[in-house]
Design a protein around this motif. Structure first.
Motif, PDB file in Angstrom:
ATOM      1  N   GLY A 116     -28.288 -33.478  -6.249  1.00 19.50           N
ATOM      2  CA  GLY A 116     -28.427 -33.156  -7.655  1.00 19.50           C
ATOM      3  C   GLY A 116     -27.977 -31.734  -7.928  1.00 19.50           C
ATOM      4  N   THR A 117     -28.429 -31.202  -9.046  1.00 14.86           N
ATOM      5  CA  THR A 117     -27.899 -29.912  -9.472  1.00 14.86           C
ATOM      6  C   THR A 117     -28.962 -28.840  -9.472  1.00 14.86           C
ATOM      7  OG1 THR A 117     -28.396 -30.603 -11.692  1.00 14.86           O
ATOM      8  CG2 THR A 117     -26.152 -30.925 -10.940  1.00 14.86           C
ATOM      9  N   GLY A 118     -30.035 -29.105  -8.776  1.00 15.30           N
ATOM     10  CA  GLY A 118     -31.146 -28.158  -8.825  1.00 15.30           C
ATOM     11  C   GLY A 118     -30.956 -27.016  -7.855  1.00 15.30           C
ATOM     12  N   ALA A 200     -26.787 -22.852 -14.575  1.00 23.19           N
ATOM     13  CA  ALA A 200     -28.213 -22.610 -14.457  1.00 23.19           C
ATOM     14  C   ALA A 200     -28.985 -23.898 -14.608  1.00 23.19           C
ATOM     15  CB  ALA A 200     -28.652 -21.638 -15.528  1.00 23.19           C
ATOM     16  N   VAL A 201     -30.159 -23.907 -14.029  1.00 26.08           N
ATOM     17  CA  VAL A 201     -31.019 -25.072 -14.165  1.00 26.08           C
ATOM     18  C   VAL A 201     -32.291 -24.623 -14.860  1.00 26.08           C
ATOM     19  CG1 VAL A 201     -32.350 -26.773 -12.919  1.00 26.08           C
ATOM     20  CG2 VAL A 201     -30.088 -26.130 -12.127  1.00 26.08           C
TER      21      VAL A 201
END
Lengths: 258, 232, 322
Positions: A116-118, A200-201
């Protein structure tokens, strides 16, 4: 001698700053390309007062420390595994050969699919960019340990594990420190480029994200302000932290001429 | 005390096999000093490493106090020629204390420290307890190594040309230190050197009767040494 | 020390050299460099390229095409005077104009449906997003971001309401992330990604650009730098003419258009046709929706001023519709 070197460095920095300012004020280049030192300083102060630059710096540093920590543990484990047998050693070396040349950023699309993108993805990329140089240096350091140290260790009755901890690790400290230096530099690069790619998350980002945001909103002075922060941190870590560690250890022990 | 019987050792380099030691037998009793004299590369160090248990012989046997030597033990300590045999990240004192700690000699740090200081004093290194090895001269490093070895109170010291890299004057004073320490501790010593004069200095006080060991070359050398000694 | 001084002198000379190098002597009048991005929204440019319409309209013009990865890169290249004409959405243009870039819109290029797609069945409007949702879009300040902010302003009275859920990704990565059911649960995008995502049953359109803007708006505009417009008037005119010709060619020669585009983008003719027939896809030189973007962006501090007149942000003769 060290002191003169440092003064020289400062003089050069000062000269470069003056040249920068002359270029910026010459009026020949747009401030959108080449902002003056005053504009950069203003952008920096503004960003710090807003609290944005500081919190993003801390965010970046926290991620780097986390990645360095995990990477270092993995490097130690793999270095120890590689010493256990000939075939395990060749396994570890194969892993290094395969993974070391791979830029973390090239893995990004796959990492997004897997993790994922975390935050985990950025940590993964940092671990990847930190692990291999660290491992390589550790293995080299272990190999470069003078035989006489391990002979002495065996003679006084150390078993293999204690030998590793008490003899091999301190003996390879010069390699370990230079490994950490490389790892630190790579971790920064990996972090900044990863943040510039997937941002950014949860509204929280680091310095790379900050630079990216200033870029899309065309705040060139703000971009340079972030670059200055990155340089300052680099100087602080290289010239102060690592320097201090070296003075307290390998220089004090006369282990630098290697 | 230590007894070698028909010890043979060879190394292979590529396809060739070199026989380094052939059919060596001798023994050393408690409190004796034995010099192994021979030209560089003739296998003295190999023999010493076998006696220390760092390598194993191809055939024959090495026994210490009646039991077979199969690995290094703190009961027989090897002292090397290299100046860097001290651990550079420990002070002189820590270098001596550390092996004591590993081998659980004494319960308290205080006791271990006193013990270590006693041996450093014996080799005349007072005032350098807190120096790091790289701050010492070659001769002082070898003294510290000697103190570290003796502090463990081993039955035997295996010394591999320990003074080989020192200048003549320093070597002389170290030889004196060694003999004085031997006198105080009564440890057995096997001393490897390629320097006949050194062998005489050390052996002068010790070899009541030099013994010929090993193959014919050794025999010749020792016979020669014996004649020199007797003439003296 | 003497040597050091010599080095400083060398550095100074180098830097001054760079300076004079930067202040380009009169740019070559016979050249035009055009920057575009990847996608069917730029279709008329492929026609212009393929049919050499620009070369035909001014035989003396040397034409360079550059394809760039994102709007920021195009803007920077134009700032460095490496690119004369660039294509982008209206919000990034306005940001550049606000920061003092000397450029104006030369004409519209295309309108396209844009929309927010979610793969979560619980989400049917932006009000349904929770803290754990992640919305992927190209970058802050992009048209997608501005449209989402506009929707937030309407819905919540706070344009930044969903900013904490945003995650920056290029279109293909965003689509991958949405389809792979990672933490990304929504994607603000345009065709072909939009249509591709909507083909999957789990995905649903929860917001469209037109809905937010309350009408049609121009998706991509062509922007020309002042130096190009002023110093190469002939080239500028030729470019405008070629652009109009490309667009009218697409209207009148559908079969050839499909063939050219299918080759240029390496996708099947059916897919091209499907795209061209998509509701909301339109190629036109007129510019729509500028005021709405500018007003919103000023109101929410994305830019510091709104254009006082059309002449401030558009070159002469641009057909404008409010």
């Amino acid at each position: 001698m060290m002191c003169i070197m440092k003064i020289k460095k400062f003089i050069w920095i000062f000269i470069l700053l003056i040249l920068w300012q002359i270029t910026a004020l010459s009026g020949k280049v747009s401030p959108l390309i080449f902002p003056s030192l005053g504009m950069i300083l203003k952008a920096m102060v503004h960003a710090i007062i807003q609290g944005e630059l500081l919190s993003q710096t801390l965010f970046s540093i926290a991620i780097i420390i986390e990645g360095l920590f995990i990477g270092a543990i993995l490097a130690f484990v793999l270095a120890i595994v590689s010493r256990m047998s000939e075939s395990l050693n060749s396994l570890v070396e194969t892993l290094i050969t395969l993974a070391h040349p791979l830029p973390g950023i090239a893995l990004l699309p796959i990492i997004i699919l897997w993790l994922g993108t975390g935050r985990a993805s950025i940590v993964f990329i940092i671990v990847h960019s930190v692990l291999w140089p660290l491992l390589l240096n550790l293995i080299t350091g272990f190999r470069a340990t003078p035989k006489v140290y391990s002979d002495v260790g065996r003679n006084i009755g150390l078993n293999r594990l204690v030998l590793l901890k008490e003899i091999h690790i301190p003996a390879s400290l010069p390699y370990l420190i230079s490994g950490f230096k490389i790892a630190w530099a790579r971790a920064w690069r990996a972090l900044i480029s990863a943040e510039m790619v997937f941002g950014a998350v949860g509204g929280k980002g680091g310095l790379g994200w900050y630079i990216f945001k200033q870029r899309v909103f065309m705040d060139t002075a703000g971009m340079f302000a972030a670059l200055v922060v990155i340089m300052l941190i680099g100087i602080l870590v290289e010239e102060v932290l690592f320097e201090r560690v070296e003075v307290l250890t390998i220089r004090r022990w006369g282990m630098t001429e290697k | 005390m230590i007894e070698l019987l028909n010890v043979t050792k060879s190394f292979s380099k590529g396809k060739e096999k070199f026989k380094v030691l052939e059919d060596i037998s001798f023994s050393v009793n408690k409190g004796e000093i034995l010099c192994l004299l021979g030209a560089s590369g003739c296998g003295k160090s190999t023999l010493l490493r076998l006696m220390g248990g760092f390598d194993l012989p191809d055939s024959g046997s090495i026994a210490m106090n009646g039991s077979k030597v199969s690995k290094p033990t703190p009961d027989s300590i090897l002292v090397f020629q290299e100046f860097n045999q001290l651990l550079p990240w420990k002070t002189v004192l820590q270098n001596v204390i550390y092996p004591l700690k590993v081998n659980h000699k004494y319960q308290s740090d205080q006791k271990r420290r006193e013990h270590a200081e006693k041996y450093l004093e014996m080799v005349k290194l007072e005032g350098f307890y807190h120096s790091f090895p790289h701050q010492l001269s070659g001769g002082m490093k070898q003294k510290a190594a000697l103190a570290r070895a003796l502090a463990l109170q081993p039955s035997i010291l295996l010394m591999d040309e320990p003074f080989g890299s020192l200048d003549a004057l320093t070597r002389q004073s170290l030889q004196t230190v060694l003999l004085e320490s031997w006198d105080k501790t009564g440890v057995s010593i096997i001393f490897v050197t390629h320097d006949i004069q050194e062998a005489m200095e050390i052996a002068d006080n010790t070899l009541q009767r030099p013994r010929s060991i090993g193959s014919s070359e050794y025999m010749k050398l020792y016979e020669k040494l014996y004649t020199i000694l007797c003439e003296k | 020390m003497k040597r050091t001084i010599k080095w400083i002198a060398v550095l100074l000379v180098l830097l001054l050299g760079i300076n004079t190098g930067c202040s380009k002597q009169a740019p070559d009048l016979k050249q035009i460099t055009i920057a575009e991005q990847y996608g069917l929204a730029y279709a008329p440019l492929q026609i212009m390229k393929e049919l050499r319409l620009l070369e035909k309209s001014d035989a003396n013009l040397l034409v360079n095409w550059r394809q760039m990865g994102n709007t920021a890169a195009i803007r920077e290249a134009m700032l460095a005077e490496e690119v004369d004409v660039g294509f982008m959405a209206i919000p990034p243009f306005l940001i550049g104009w606000d920061k003092g870039m000397e450029w104006k819109i030369a004409g519209g290029l295309s309108s396209s449906p844009v929309g927010l797609v979610s793969n979560r069945s619980e989400v049917s409007t932006i009000k349904d997003f929770t803290e754990s949702d992640r919305i992927a879009l190209p970058q802050p300040g992009s048209v997608q971001h501005i449209l989402l902010s506009m929707a937030c302003e309407k819905e919540f009275g706070d344009s930044h309401k969903l900013d904490n859920l945003l995650i920056t990704m290029a279109h293909p990565e965003g689509m991958n992330a949405l389809m792979a059911e990672t933490d990304v649960t929504a994607h603000f995008t345009a065709p072909p990604y939009l249509t591709g995502e909507l083909k999957s049953k789990e995905n649903r359109l929860i917001l469209s650009g037109e809905e937010v803007m309350g009408g049609e708006f121009t998706f991509i505009v062509g922007v020309a730098t002042k130096s190009f417009h002023d110093e190469n008037a002939e080239g500028y005119k030729a470019f405008i003419k070629a652009l109009e010709e490309s667009i009218s060619f697409m209207e009148t020669n559908k079969i050839e258009t499909v063939e050219i585009l299918s080759n240029a983008y390496a996708i099947s003719k059916e897919e091209v046709e499907e795209y061209l027939d998509t509701q909301g896809v339109e190629y036109a030189a007129k510019v729509q929706g500028l005021d709405k973007f500018a007003d919103f962006m000023k109101r929410n501090d994305y830019i510091s001023k709104t254009p006082a007149s059309k002449a401030e942000i558009m070159w002469d003769d641009v057909y404008y519709e409010d």
